[in-house]
Design a protein around this motif. Sequence first.
Motif, short mmCIF file in Angstrom:
data_model
loop_
_atom_site.label_atom_id
_atom_site.label_comp_id
_atom_site.label_asym_id
_atom_site.label_seq_id
_atom_site.Cartn_x
_atom_site.Cartn_y
_atom_site.Cartn_z
N VAL A 96 42.34 30.54 59.25
CA VAL A 96 43.06 31.10 58.11
C VAL A 96 42.16 30.96 56.90
N ALA A 97 41.89 32.08 56.24
CA ALA A 97 41.13 32.08 54.99
C ALA A 97 42.14 32.32 53.86
N MET A 98 42.11 31.45 52.85
CA MET A 98 43.11 31.51 51.79
C MET A 98 42.46 31.70 50.43
N ILE A 99 43.05 32.58 49.65
CA ILE A 99 42.61 32.83 48.28
C ILE A 99 43.72 32.35 47.34
N TYR A 100 43.31 31.60 46.33
CA TYR A 100 44.25 31.07 45.34
C TYR A 100 44.12 31.84 44.04
N GLY A 101 45.15 31.82 43.24
CA GLY A 101 45.13 32.49 41.95
C GLY A 101 46.15 31.88 41.02
N ASN A 102 46.27 32.48 39.86
CA ASN A 102 47.30 32.10 38.90
C ASN A 102 47.54 33.29 37.98
N GLN A 103 48.64 33.25 37.27
CA GLN A 103 49.03 34.41 36.47
C GLN A 103 48.00 34.72 35.39
N ALA A 104 47.42 33.70 34.78
CA ALA A 104 46.41 33.92 33.74
C ALA A 104 45.21 34.67 34.31
N LYS A 105 44.83 34.32 35.53
CA LYS A 105 43.69 35.00 36.18
C LYS A 105 44.01 36.47 36.39
N TRP A 106 45.20 36.78 36.91
CA TRP A 106 45.56 38.18 37.17
C TRP A 106 45.68 38.95 35.85
N ASP A 107 46.25 38.31 34.83
CA ASP A 107 46.41 38.98 33.54
C ASP A 107 45.07 39.28 32.87
N SER A 108 44.06 38.46 33.15
CA SER A 108 42.75 38.65 32.50
C SER A 108 41.90 39.72 33.19
N PHE A 109 42.32 40.14 34.38
CA PHE A 109 41.55 41.14 35.13
C PHE A 109 41.84 42.52 34.53
N PRO A 110 40.81 43.22 34.05
CA PRO A 110 41.03 44.52 33.40
C PRO A 110 41.74 45.52 34.32
N ALA A 111 42.77 46.16 33.81
CA ALA A 111 43.58 47.10 34.60
C ALA A 111 42.73 48.21 35.20
N GLU A 112 41.72 48.68 34.47
CA GLU A 112 40.90 49.78 34.98
C GLU A 112 40.01 49.36 36.15
N GLU A 113 39.87 48.04 36.38
CA GLU A 113 39.05 47.55 37.50
C GLU A 113 39.84 47.32 38.78
N TRP A 114 41.18 47.36 38.70
CA TRP A 114 42.00 47.12 39.89
C TRP A 114 41.74 48.12 41.02
N PRO A 115 41.67 49.43 40.73
CA PRO A 115 41.44 50.38 41.84
C PRO A 115 40.16 50.07 42.63
N GLU A 116 39.07 49.76 41.94
CA GLU A 116 37.82 49.43 42.63
C GLU A 116 37.96 48.13 43.42
#
Length: 120
Positions: free
Chosen positions: A4-24
């Motif tokens: 099992v490979a697991m990726i962790y995150g948090n809301q601040a991390k997701w919020d800081s990711f530029p919306a225009e970069e999500w599709p790529e």
Amino acid sequence: MKYVAMIYGNQAKWDSFPAEEWPEAIARQEAFNRKYRESGELIGAYGLADAAAARLVRREGGAPAVTDGPYLETKEYLASFYLLDCESQERAQEITADMPFADVDPVELWPVLHESAADV
């Protein structure tokens, strides 16, 4: 051997990711998923809802007792996980290192020690 490979995150991390970069970012992840599904080494890839959607479920008096989660009080939470089936630990590590964002954030890799038989 399964891993099992697991990726962790948090809301601040997701919020800081530029919306225009999500599709790529999503396209890169889907390309990774396709590559290793086709090799037969990726059994499944699962993205989890935000931690606010987690629930804790217990049994009280024979009935489910549900409260808001998650269980761990931590800033980071499990964001997604991948089930791999590889010839060796080294191969599982190679695949995990090939994940699109493994150069930015580490990915936890855990061996799966046993699996319940499907025909039981």
